[in-house]
Scaffold this motif. Structure first.
Motif, PDB file in Angstrom:
ATOM      1  N   LEU A 104     -11.652  -1.570  -3.831  1.00  0.00           N
ATOM      2  CA  LEU A 104     -10.654  -2.540  -3.205  1.00  0.00           C
ATOM      3  C   LEU A 104     -10.350  -4.077  -3.424  1.00  0.00           C
ATOM      4  N   GLY A 105      -9.185  -4.411  -3.136  1.00  0.00           N
ATOM      5  CA  GLY A 105      -8.865  -5.814  -3.443  1.00  0.00           C
ATOM      6  C   GLY A 105      -8.985  -6.787  -2.173  1.00  0.00           C
ATOM      7  N   SER A 106      -9.388  -8.010  -2.441  1.00  0.00           N
ATOM      8  CA  SER A 106      -9.633  -9.027  -1.600  1.00  0.00           C
ATOM      9  C   SER A 106      -9.031 -10.477  -2.355  1.00  0.00           C
ATOM     10  N   GLY A 107      -8.158 -11.131  -1.739  1.00  0.00           N
ATOM     11  CA  GLY A 107      -7.780 -12.371  -2.361  1.00  0.00           C
ATOM     12  C   GLY A 107      -8.604 -13.606  -1.812  1.00  0.00           C
ATOM     13  N   CYS A 108      -8.923 -13.628  -0.440  1.00  0.00           N
ATOM     14  CA  CYS A 108      -9.723 -14.863  -0.239  1.00  0.00           C
ATOM     15  C   CYS A 108     -10.813 -14.530   0.836  1.00  0.00           C
ATOM     16  N   ASN A 109     -11.036 -13.539   1.327  1.00  0.00           N
ATOM     17  CA  ASN A 109     -12.026 -12.888   2.149  1.00  0.00           C
ATOM     18  C   ASN A 109     -12.426 -13.868   3.503  1.00  0.00           C
ATOM     19  N   SER A 325      21.968  -4.653 -12.586  1.00  0.00           N
ATOM     20  CA  SER A 325      22.083  -3.825 -11.392  1.00  0.00           C
ATOM     21  C   SER A 325      20.953  -2.956 -11.029  1.00  0.00           C
ATOM     22  N   PRO A 326      20.196  -3.957 -10.344  1.00  0.00           N
ATOM     23  CA  PRO A 326      18.866  -3.149  -9.903  1.00  0.00           C
ATOM     24  C   PRO A 326      19.168  -2.183  -8.653  1.00  0.00           C
ATOM     25  N   PRO A 327      18.315  -1.327  -8.563  1.00  0.00           N
ATOM     26  CA  PRO A 327      18.450  -0.324  -7.455  1.00  0.00           C
ATOM     27  C   PRO A 327      18.081  -0.783  -6.218  1.00  0.00           C
ATOM     28  N   PRO A 328      18.232  -0.242  -5.024  1.00  0.00           N
ATOM     29  CA  PRO A 328      17.923  -0.693  -3.543  1.00  0.00           C
ATOM     30  C   PRO A 328      16.610  -1.257  -3.610  1.00  0.00           C
ATOM     31  N   VAL A 329      16.451  -2.629  -2.989  1.00  0.00           N
ATOM     32  CA  VAL A 329      15.242  -3.365  -2.924  1.00  0.00           C
ATOM     33  C   VAL A 329      15.117  -3.743  -1.510  1.00  0.00           C
ATOM     34  N   THR A 330      13.779  -3.857  -1.219  1.00  0.00           N
ATOM     35  CA  THR A 330      13.238  -4.222   0.050  1.00  0.00           C
ATOM     36  C   THR A 330      12.095  -5.020  -0.093  1.00  0.00           C
ATOM     37  N   ALA A 331      12.036  -6.089   0.834  1.00  0.00           N
ATOM     38  CA  ALA A 331      10.946  -6.923   0.865  1.00  0.00           C
ATOM     39  C   ALA A 331      10.354  -6.850   2.340  1.00  0.00           C
ATOM     40  N   THR A 332       9.117  -6.238   2.492  1.00  0.00           N
ATOM     41  CA  THR A 332       8.512  -5.914   3.707  1.00  0.00           C
ATOM     42  C   THR A 332       7.737  -6.846   4.339  1.00  0.00           C
ATOM     43  N   LYS A 333       7.278  -7.835   3.523  1.00  0.00           N
ATOM     44  CA  LYS A 333       6.718  -8.888   3.926  1.00  0.00           C
ATOM     45  C   LYS A 333       7.374  -9.690   5.179  1.00  0.00           C
ATOM     46  N   SER A 334       8.798  -9.423   4.915  1.00  0.00           N
ATOM     47  CA  SER A 334       9.595 -10.083   6.098  1.00  0.00           C
ATOM     48  C   SER A 334       9.518  -9.513   7.505  1.00  0.00           C
ATOM     49  N   VAL A 335       8.744  -8.296   7.647  1.00  0.00           N
ATOM     50  CA  VAL A 335       8.563  -7.918   8.965  1.00  0.00           C
ATOM     51  C   VAL A 335       6.927  -8.009   9.070  1.00  0.00           C
ATOM     52  N   LEU A 336       6.074  -7.814   8.114  1.00  0.00           N
ATOM     53  CA  LEU A 336       4.741  -7.853   8.401  1.00  0.00           C
ATOM     54  C   LEU A 336       4.153  -8.957   8.218  1.00  0.00           C
ATOM     55  N   GLY A 337       4.839 -10.061   7.294  1.00  0.00           N
ATOM     56  CA  GLY A 337       4.094 -11.077   7.113  1.00  0.00           C
ATOM     57  C   GLY A 337       3.185 -10.801   5.506  1.00  0.00           C
ATOM     58  N   HIS A 338       2.697 -11.896   5.204  1.00  0.00           N
ATOM     59  CA  HIS A 338       1.900 -11.904   3.944  1.00  0.00           C
ATOM     60  C   HIS A 338       0.285 -11.744   4.263  1.00  0.00           C
ATOM     61  N   ALA A 339      -0.419 -10.611   3.896  1.00  0.00           N
ATOM     62  CA  ALA A 339      -1.516 -10.342   4.037  1.00  0.00           C
ATOM     63  C   ALA A 339      -2.530 -10.601   2.907  1.00  0.00           C
ATOM     64  N   MET A 340      -1.974 -11.598   1.930  1.00  0.00           N
ATOM     65  CA  MET A 340      -2.648 -11.857   0.827  1.00  0.00           C
ATOM     66  C   MET A 340      -3.028 -10.737   0.053  1.00  0.00           C
ATOM     67  N   GLY A 341      -4.364 -10.491  -0.199  1.00  0.00           N
ATOM     68  CA  GLY A 341      -5.060  -9.574  -1.300  1.00  0.00           C
ATOM     69  C   GLY A 341      -4.459  -8.082  -0.776  1.00  0.00           C
ATOM     70  N   ALA A 342      -4.360  -7.992   0.635  1.00  0.00           N
ATOM     71  CA  ALA A 342      -3.910  -6.428   1.249  1.00  0.00           C
ATOM     72  C   ALA A 342      -2.556  -6.456   0.949  1.00  0.00           C
ATOM     73  N   SER A 343      -1.536  -7.378   0.897  1.00  0.00           N
ATOM     74  CA  SER A 343      -0.161  -6.972   0.976  1.00  0.00           C
ATOM     75  C   SER A 343       0.288  -6.132  -0.105  1.00  0.00           C
ATOM     76  N   ALA A 344      -0.213  -6.012  -1.221  1.00  0.00           N
ATOM     77  CA  ALA A 344       0.124  -5.288  -2.540  1.00  0.00           C
ATOM     78  C   ALA A 344      -0.152  -3.561  -2.172  1.00  0.00           C
ATOM     79  N   ALA A 345      -1.394  -3.658  -1.345  1.00  0.00           N
ATOM     80  CA  ALA A 345      -2.006  -2.180  -1.115  1.00  0.00           C
ATOM     81  C   ALA A 345      -1.153  -1.657   0.072  1.00  0.00           C
ATOM     82  N   VAL A 346      -0.709  -2.535   1.063  1.00  0.00           N
ATOM     83  CA  VAL A 346       0.290  -2.259   2.020  1.00  0.00           C
ATOM     84  C   VAL A 346       1.610  -1.820   1.412  1.00  0.00           C
ATOM     85  N   GLU A 347       2.155  -2.601   0.588  1.00  0.00           N
ATOM     86  CA  GLU A 347       3.597  -2.123   0.317  1.00  0.00           C
ATOM     87  C   GLU A 347       3.417  -1.030  -0.758  1.00  0.00           C
TER      88      GLU A 347
END
Length: 409
Positions: A104-109, A325-347
Motif C-alpha cells: 500500500l501507499g501512503s504519503g503523510c500518514n 491531440s490527446p484523447p478524452p481527459v478527466t481530472a476526478t480530484k475536482s470532485v473528490l479532492g486530493h487525498a494525497m497518497g491515496a489519490s493515485a489508487a482512487v484514480e
C-alpha cells in the motif's frame, strides 16, 4: 490480446468523500460536482474547507478496541481492503495465505497523531505519550494492519512517493506478481489529508485553493482561474493477480494492468518540471512496458491538482505525448479532492470503472483552459467513449512521476 506481462485486476474497494463503495463513488464522480465544503476540524486556519468521508464510524465498523489502535488513514484503508478482497472472492487466512501480499501507499500518514504526541513532550509530560503512538503512526502499519486483518502472510510493506504513492504501490505489486514472489497482491493506498498540520503546511506552500467563500467551486483543474487543490481523504485497494491464476480460481477479471512507468524530475523539491518532461518520460516508459503505441490510448485520468504549475506541466506533457491531440481527459480530484497518497489508487480504480463502463466522468468547475494548451477535457456530464487502453497519471513532491497503463481484459 493478453500479454505476458499483463496482470489482472480482480477486485476493487473504494471509500471516498463520494461514498462508501464503488457504486456510490462512481455515481458521485459522474455527477461532476465538487464535494468540498467547510470542515469544522480546520476551523480558524487560513484554509478551512476540505472533502471528507461522512458517515464512517470506526467504532461501529471495527469495535472500540481495534478502532482506537488505528489512525484515520488505517481506518480508511482496512475496510477498503476487506471490500476489495470480498469483490475478488478471496477468503481471509486461506491455505495459500503465504502467497498473498499487501503493498500500500501512503504519503503523510499520521500528522495529527504526531502533533498531539509531540505536544505532550513539549509540555514536559513524557508519561502522557500514548503507548500506541508508534504502532498507529509509522507508515508501514497501514499495510501491516491489512495483512493482520485478512491473514495475508506474503510480502508486506508500504511505499511512499508523495502523491504518487498509490500508483507506485500498484506498479510495485505488479512486479512482485511477475517475479513470482506472490500469487495475489492487495494494493493501493489510504490517506487522510484533513489534518490541521497538513492544512497549515500546504497553505503555507500556497498549494491550496483560498476560495473559502465558495469551497465547491475551489478546485478547477486546467482552468485559467485555478489557484490550488482541496484536501481530502479516502482509500482504494485493488486485488491483482496473474491472469492464469485468476482463471484457475474462477475470478472475474475487471481489467488488466498492462504497464507501469516511473521516474524523477530531479528539478525541485515541490515544483514539477515546468515543461512536464518527467511526466512525459514516465508515460512513455509505461506505454513501452505495456507494448502499446500512443495511438492505442483512448482516455487519460489526469493527476489534475488545480495548481498553476502542476496543471501547466501536465498539459504540456500530454500535448507532446499525443502530438497535440490527446484523447478524452478527466481530472476526478475536482470532485473528490486530493487525498494525497491515496489519490493515485482512487484514480486507478476509477480508470478501471471507466474501462468497464466505456464512460469518462466529467471534470468539475473547469470552464476555460489556457489558450494553446487545451486538452480534450470532459466537463459538465459523463461522456460515452469506446476505448480499450487508458493512462492514469500521478505525480508528487520530490519530482515523483508514476503512470499506469490499464486495459480492457
Amino acid at each position: 490480446m493478453p500479454r505476458e506481462r499483463d496482470v489482472a485486476v480482480t477486485g476493487i474497494g473504494l471509500l471516498t468523500p463520494g461514498g462508501h463503495g464503488v457504486e456510490e463513488t462512481w455515481k458521485a464522480v459522474c455527477q461532476g460536482r465538487s464535494l468540498a465544503r467547510t470542515d469544522p476540524e480546520l476551523a480558524g486556519l487560513p484554509v478551512d474547507f476540505a472533502c471528507r468521508v461522512d458517515g464512517f464510524e470506526p467504532d461501529a465498523v471495527y469495535g472500540r478496541r481495534l478502532a482506537r489502535r488505528l489512525d484515520r488513514y488505517a481506518h480508511l484503508a482496512l475496510v477498503t481492503a476487506r471490500r476489495a478482497a470480498a469483490d475478488a472472492g478471496l477468503e481471509p487466512g486461506g491455505p495459500r495465505a503465504d502467497r498473498i501480499g499487501v503493498v500500500l501507499g501512503s504519503g503523510c500518514n499520521s500528522l495529527d497523531t504526531y502533533a498531539r504526541e509531540f505536544a505532550a513532550l513539549a509540555q514536559d509530560r513524557p508519561l502522557a505519550v500514548s503507548p500506541t503512538a508508534l504502532p498507529r503512526s509509522v507508515p508501514n502499519m497501514v499495510a501491516g494492519e491489512v495483512a493482520l486483518d485478512l491473514g495475508a502472510r506474503g510480502p508486506n510493506f508500504t511505499v511512499a512517493s508523495a502523491c504518487a504513492s498509490g500508483a507506485t504501490a500498484i506498479g510495485v505489486a505488479r512486479e512482485m506478481l511477475l517475479s513470482g514472489a506472490c500469487d495475489i497482491v492487495l494494493t493501493g493506498g489510504g490517506e487522510s489529508g484533513r489534518s490541521r498540520m497538513a492544512a497549515a503546511c500546504f497553505a503555507q506552500l500556497q498549494a491550496l485553493s483560498r476560495r473559502t467563500g465558495d469551497p465547491a467551486a475551489a478546485m478547477r483543474p486546467f482552468d485559467t482561474g485555478r489557484d490550488g487543490f482541496v484536501l481530502s481523504e479516502g482509500a482504494a485497494v485493488l486485488v491483482l493477480e496473474r491472469p492464469e491464476h485468476a482463471r484457475r480460481r474462477g475470478a472475474r477479471v475487471r481489467a488488466v494492468l498492462r504497464g507501469f512507468g516511473a521516474g524523477a524530475d530531479a528539478h525541485h523539491p515541490v515544483a514539477p518540471h515546468p515543461a512536464g518532461e518527467g511526466a512525459e518520460r514516465a508515460a512513455r516508459a509505461a506505454l513501452a512496458d505495456a507494448g502499446c503505441a500512443v495511438g492505442d490510448v483512448g482516455h487519460v485520468n489526469a493527476h489534475g491538482t488545480s495548481t498553476p504549475a502542476g496543471d501547466t506541466a501536465e498539459a504540456l506533457a500530454l500535448l507532446r505525448l499525443f502530438h497535440g491531440s490527446p484523447p478524452p481527459v478527466t481530472a476526478t480530484k475536482s470532485v473528490l479532492g486530493h487525498a494525497m497518497g491515496a489519490s493515485a489508487a482512487v484514480e486507478a480504480a476509477l480508470t478501471v470503472l471507466s474501462l468497464e463502463r466505456q464512460t469518462v466522468p466529467p471534470t468539475a468547475n473547469t470552464r476555460r483552459q489556457e489558450e494553446g494548451r487545451e486538452l480534450d477535457l470532459v466537463t459538465v456530464r459523463p461522456r460515452p467513449v469506446a476505448f480499450d487502453v487508458a493512462l492514469s497519471n500521478s505525480f508528487g513532491f520530490g519530482g515523483q512521476n508514476a503512470v499506469l497503463v490499464l486495459a480492457a481484459p
